[in-house]
Design a protein around this motif. Sequence first.
Motif, mmCIF file in Angstrom:
data_model
loop_
_atom_site.group_PDB
_atom_site.id
_atom_site.type_symbol
_atom_site.label_atom_id
_atom_site.label_comp_id
_atom_site.label_asym_id
_atom_site.label_seq_id
_atom_site.Cartn_x
_atom_site.Cartn_y
_atom_site.Cartn_z
ATOM 1 N N ILE A 69 -31.185 0.502 -139.520
ATOM 2 C CA ILE A 69 -30.284 0.871 -140.618
ATOM 3 C C ILE A 69 -28.840 0.559 -140.250
ATOM 4 O O ILE A 69 -28.095 -0.065 -141.029
ATOM 5 C CB ILE A 69 -30.453 2.361 -140.970
ATOM 6 C CG1 ILE A 69 -31.796 2.587 -141.669
ATOM 7 C CG2 ILE A 69 -29.311 2.835 -141.877
ATOM 8 C CD1 ILE A 69 -32.140 4.046 -141.876
ATOM 9 N N THR A 72 -28.282 -3.221 -139.982
ATOM 10 C CA THR A 72 -28.280 -3.857 -141.300
ATOM 11 C C THR A 72 -26.976 -3.595 -142.038
ATOM 12 O O THR A 72 -26.377 -4.516 -142.619
ATOM 13 C CB THR A 72 -29.467 -3.340 -142.135
ATOM 14 O OG1 THR A 72 -30.694 -3.677 -141.481
ATOM 15 C CG2 THR A 72 -29.450 -3.957 -143.524
ATOM 16 N N TRP A 86 -30.119 -10.978 -147.756
ATOM 17 C CA TRP A 86 -30.755 -9.707 -148.107
ATOM 18 C C TRP A 86 -31.104 -9.664 -149.594
ATOM 19 O O TRP A 86 -32.146 -9.151 -149.985
ATOM 20 C CB TRP A 86 -29.831 -8.537 -147.755
ATOM 21 C CG TRP A 86 -30.268 -7.836 -146.509
ATOM 22 C CD1 TRP A 86 -29.809 -8.029 -145.248
ATOM 23 C CD2 TRP A 86 -31.289 -6.839 -146.419
ATOM 24 N NE1 TRP A 86 -30.470 -7.221 -144.368
ATOM 25 C CE2 TRP A 86 -31.390 -6.472 -145.054
ATOM 26 C CE3 TRP A 86 -32.129 -6.226 -147.338
ATOM 27 C CZ2 TRP A 86 -32.290 -5.516 -144.599
ATOM 28 C CZ3 TRP A 86 -33.030 -5.275 -146.892
ATOM 29 C CH2 TRP A 86 -33.104 -4.929 -145.537
ATOM 30 N N LYS A 90 -34.940 -9.014 -150.190
ATOM 31 C CA LYS A 90 -34.980 -7.554 -150.168
ATOM 32 C C LYS A 90 -36.371 -7.010 -150.487
ATOM 33 O O LYS A 90 -36.790 -5.987 -149.936
ATOM 34 C CB LYS A 90 -33.949 -6.976 -151.131
ATOM 35 C CG LYS A 90 -34.121 -7.408 -152.587
ATOM 36 C CD LYS A 90 -32.971 -6.891 -153.437
ATOM 37 C CE LYS A 90 -33.106 -7.383 -154.883
ATOM 38 N NZ LYS A 90 -31.947 -6.946 -155.710
ATOM 39 N N GLY A 91 -37.108 -7.689 -151.364
ATOM 40 C CA GLY A 91 -38.446 -7.219 -151.706
ATOM 41 C C GLY A 91 -39.397 -7.291 -150.524
ATOM 42 O O GLY A 91 -40.133 -6.340 -150.231
ATOM 43 N N ARG A 93 -38.617 -7.462 -147.310
ATOM 44 C CA ARG A 93 -38.187 -6.574 -146.227
ATOM 45 C C ARG A 93 -38.478 -5.110 -146.559
ATOM 46 O O ARG A 93 -38.861 -4.336 -145.679
ATOM 47 C CB ARG A 93 -36.697 -6.790 -145.950
ATOM 48 C CG ARG A 93 -36.407 -8.155 -145.344
ATOM 49 C CD ARG A 93 -34.935 -8.403 -145.126
ATOM 50 N NE ARG A 93 -34.714 -9.671 -144.438
ATOM 51 C CZ ARG A 93 -33.520 -10.135 -144.097
ATOM 52 N NH1 ARG A 93 -32.424 -9.434 -144.393
ATOM 53 N NH2 ARG A 93 -33.403 -11.287 -143.466
ATOM 54 N N ALA A 94 -38.291 -4.743 -147.812
ATOM 55 C CA ALA A 94 -38.610 -3.369 -148.212
ATOM 56 C C ALA A 94 -40.107 -3.102 -148.056
ATOM 57 O O ALA A 94 -40.518 -2.022 -147.607
ATOM 58 C CB ALA A 94 -38.176 -3.131 -149.654
ATOM 59 N N LEU A 95 -40.920 -4.091 -148.403
ATOM 60 C CA LEU A 95 -42.366 -3.932 -148.269
ATOM 61 C C LEU A 95 -42.769 -3.797 -146.800
ATOM 62 O O LEU A 95 -43.665 -3.013 -146.460
ATOM 63 C CB LEU A 95 -43.077 -5.128 -148.905
ATOM 64 C CG LEU A 95 -44.595 -4.995 -149.132
ATOM 65 C CD1 LEU A 95 -44.911 -3.769 -149.970
ATOM 66 C CD2 LEU A 95 -45.140 -6.257 -149.796
ATOM 67 N N LEU A 97 -40.976 -2.443 -144.436
ATOM 68 C CA LEU A 97 -40.639 -1.070 -144.045
ATOM 69 C C LEU A 97 -41.647 -0.068 -144.598
ATOM 70 O O LEU A 97 -42.036 0.882 -143.913
ATOM 71 C CB LEU A 97 -39.233 -0.718 -144.531
ATOM 72 C CG LEU A 97 -38.065 -1.263 -143.712
ATOM 73 C CD1 LEU A 97 -36.742 -0.938 -144.394
ATOM 74 C CD2 LEU A 97 -38.081 -0.689 -142.302
ATOM 75 N N ILE A 98 -42.069 -0.281 -145.836
ATOM 76 C CA ILE A 98 -43.054 0.623 -146.445
ATOM 77 C C ILE A 98 -44.362 0.583 -145.667
ATOM 78 O O ILE A 98 -44.963 1.626 -145.378
ATOM 79 C CB ILE A 98 -43.277 0.254 -147.921
ATOM 80 C CG1 ILE A 98 -42.024 0.587 -148.743
ATOM 81 C CG2 ILE A 98 -44.492 0.986 -148.486
ATOM 82 C CD1 ILE A 98 -42.071 0.076 -150.169
#
Length: 281
Positions: A69, A72, A86, A90-91, A93-95, A97-98
């Motif tokens: 965090i 970034t 980013w 972003k999609g 990278r967010a996935l 992390l999920i």
Amino acid sequence: MNILFSVMTWLAPLGLLLVWQWSLWREHHTKVQFTDWLRADPFIGGLVLVQALIFLLPLGLWLILTIFIFATVISLLRNKQQRVEWNQRKGIRALALIFLISMHLVAGFLPASEPSGEDVWGTPIIEASDNAPAWPASEQKVWLLSDGVIVVETHMMTPGILNPWLAPWGVNKYSQVSGAKEARFQEAFALMDDWAGPNAFTLAEIHDGVIHDYDGQKLLYTHDDVMLDLLGMYPSGEMITIWNPTWGGEIHLLTIIKVGADPFVGNPGAQSYVVDWLNSN
């Protein structure tokens, strides 16, 4: 070591990230090496790397998330190209992390090992806690000794953490914030047949952590006053909790509650109880 928890915390998230990235690579970029594909996105490549090394990282997942965090945010503030990248990724990278976080959270529901205090204090009075949260999973037993001392042994999972270094500090803070520490105290103190009732007692912190040498093993212990609310707050006893982390994502807690004025004088850190407990493990 809890083998199943270790696998779910180390190999399962790592495998999920690699399989997911491999499927994307097979779909879009088989002309380049898979390792080059991973390195092309330093964010996802970094997640894969630190997940592979999570056994070496104090505070595990939570240290990973904190570093990522901050890194970034700093990169986005300082580098326009990073902001563009980013926005484009972003999609994905967010996935990532999920996937990573969800696997660690699921691992927190795995059962903890059984407390071993029966070898020292015999059959417990309470063998399961009705109020224990499902996450993180824990096992707890309570004894009322002949000298009036209440002993509580708790084995608790540490989601996202496999390395024992700093684990007691992290779990202690979580216990305070979540109210688990107070709940454990109230359940144990209900054994005392006191006319005031267990809800009349609360905890007042003496210190939030001191390292003590228990016959050659240095462990963190916390120390609290047991306060009686009776026309004002009066100290009526003390509670000491010892935090014994293990490799592989589990921490063992021993809580000793003793009534009276300065009940642990001559027995610092509840040494006599703790050494017997450690020798039984």
